[in-house]
Design a protein around this motif. Sequence first.
Motif, PDB file in Angstrom:
ATOM      1  N   PRO A  13      41.749 -68.052  68.423  1.00  0.00           N
ATOM      2  CA  PRO A  13      41.517 -66.826  69.165  1.00  0.00           C
ATOM      3  C   PRO A  13      42.646 -65.584  68.880  1.00  0.00           C
ATOM      4  CG  PRO A  13      42.552 -68.403  70.779  1.00  0.00           C
ATOM      5  CD  PRO A  13      42.640 -69.014  69.159  1.00  0.00           C
ATOM      6  N   TYR A  14      43.109 -65.808  67.671  1.00  0.00           N
ATOM      7  CA  TYR A  14      43.978 -64.501  67.604  1.00  0.00           C
ATOM      8  C   TYR A  14      43.358 -63.436  66.538  1.00  0.00           C
ATOM      9  CZ  TYR A  14      47.997 -66.777  69.493  1.00  0.00           C
ATOM     10  OH  TYR A  14      48.870 -67.469  70.437  1.00  0.00           O
ATOM     11  N   ASN A  31      43.092 -61.006  71.392  1.00  0.00           N
ATOM     12  CA  ASN A  31      42.175 -62.414  71.585  1.00  0.00           C
ATOM     13  C   ASN A  31      40.796 -61.782  71.790  1.00  0.00           C
ATOM     14  OD1 ASN A  31      40.803 -64.460  72.646  1.00  0.00           O
ATOM     15  ND2 ASN A  31      42.306 -65.130  73.955  1.00  0.00           N
ATOM     16  N   LEU A  72      46.922 -72.290  71.951  1.00  0.00           N
ATOM     17  CA  LEU A  72      47.285 -71.192  71.201  1.00  0.00           C
ATOM     18  C   LEU A  72      48.504 -71.427  70.768  1.00  0.00           C
ATOM     19  CD1 LEU A  72      45.859 -70.132  74.023  1.00  0.00           C
ATOM     20  CD2 LEU A  72      45.688 -67.940  72.726  1.00  0.00           C
ATOM     21  N   THR A  88      49.874 -56.742  73.307  1.00  0.00           N
ATOM     22  CA  THR A  88      48.477 -57.065  73.422  1.00  0.00           C
ATOM     23  C   THR A  88      47.623 -55.939  74.049  1.00  0.00           C
ATOM     24  OG1 THR A  88      48.761 -58.241  75.435  1.00  0.00           O
ATOM     25  CG2 THR A  88      48.777 -59.449  73.545  1.00  0.00           C
ATOM     26  N   SER A 137      45.616 -61.195  79.720  1.00  0.00           N
ATOM     27  CA  SER A 137      45.095 -62.396  79.190  1.00  0.00           C
ATOM     28  C   SER A 137      44.619 -62.926  80.542  1.00  0.00           C
ATOM     29  CB  SER A 137      46.204 -63.087  78.610  1.00  0.00           C
ATOM     30  OG  SER A 137      46.779 -62.534  77.448  1.00  0.00           O
TER      31      SER A 137
END
Lengths: 265, 237
Positions: free
Chosen positions: A23-24, A44, A55, A71, A75
Amino acid sequence: MRLKATAGANGRTALTGQSFRAPYHVSKPYWDADSGTLLVQVVNPTAGILEGDFLESDIAVAKGAALLVTTPSASRVFKMKDGSAECRQHFAVAKDGWLEVLPEPLVPHRGSRYRQTTTVEVESGGGLFFVDLLMPGRIAHKGEAWLWDRLCLETEVRVGGELVLRERFDQSGAGLKALAAFTGSGAKACFGNAVLIAEGEAPWVEAARMLHGDGVWVGVSTLRRGGWSIKFVAADSIRLRRTLKALREILAANYPRMACDPRKL
Amino acid sequence: MNSDQVTNTEAAWIAGLLQAGDSFYPTGSYAHSFGLEGLVQEGVVHDRATLRDFMLLSVVPALRQAELPLAAQAWRALGEENWSQVGELCRLSSALKTAKEARLAADNIGRQRTELIATLRPHPLASEYLKRSNAGGWPFSAAIAAALEGRVLGAPVPAVLAGVYYAAVAAQLSAAMKLLRLGQNASQSLLTELLQQAPVVVAAAEQVPVAEIGWFNPWLDIAAARHEHADSRMFIS
């Protein structure tokens, strides 16, 4: 995800190693000439962290390079039926290298189980600023907070090969909620835990301490060697973000690479 | 009738642990509040009820997840003379304390207690520990000094951990009596309540593996960090 930042002959940092899979997703890097820092946004593309997710990231900064990894959004750790999710991240900084890791907050939902292990290795003469931000939950969703099943955040920092910091946050939501109530931070308390590894004088410390007050707790203390622990707790997310922004501005006066705006992209 | 002198070995280590846990034992812990003064200055702890909350929400969990497991692991490593593990535990003990005052308090008390052991009870384990500690530059640790003392006395690990638990709780309450309007009976009733939890806490601490040692209360760490620069203070930490 693996990233390697290297300084070129012209002094500019570039990603000379890059590999990732879901999921990166890694955005196109941006060179911020004013601060001399390469800005990379890690996305993500899924809704958040889901049951069974594992992860793993490894970010290395070579001598003379400067990298800011951030990011674009919080998250979210979703409710899990039986299992859990895990994140292992490793950051390595060579002498004269600089790495800033500035993710948006972690938001553990009701019934989530999540473990994050962060290991940091900084060579003597290298620099790092790493922040973990934690929200108590989905406050906007019927006030859902402090309802995770398991949340374990572990951080280990070595400077020049020597262990200088080991923290282990492994508390129930109820336990942390009780502490927040006890200290007066309240039901929406949010947390910031930062580590700064840098050599030299620290004229910024007093200004950072002055951020304490008006529903915000701020403490700065030296590590065993090579840096500082900076912790802050705010009564709500707005004050948490404001505190981090002010802290980065104070630090940027001493560590110019921190003048890079993480929201530039 | 046999007139030979009978020695009760349990009585020997019990007496030794009582001596080590007494405020009369000069480890210097009386000069520390272990972050409590910082929380009093922040207005969080201000009476018996808030002190009780602090003990139950912060002090006891920290003992269960950090100080007691450190002592238990060190007691085992010392028994096996696994010196590399002892050194790692000393470094871990120091690295777990992010607030400088907390780290220095543990280092100073640990140093004092270790040197006392070597002086009062000449024992090859104590002298070997000091020799290796000096050579390796190991930070001192109050929890590991207690484990060393337990090994020198021949005390079993639950007794050593109970001693650490008592000393930590009693030192905190003793500091509280100087910081708050708290009488002898109020503090002793709180001490009694906390000591009732000791068996459960000690049993849990014995099971904590090295990789899971650690616990933190962000507010306590912040208060301890701010205490370093307080305008006035009664305690070193």
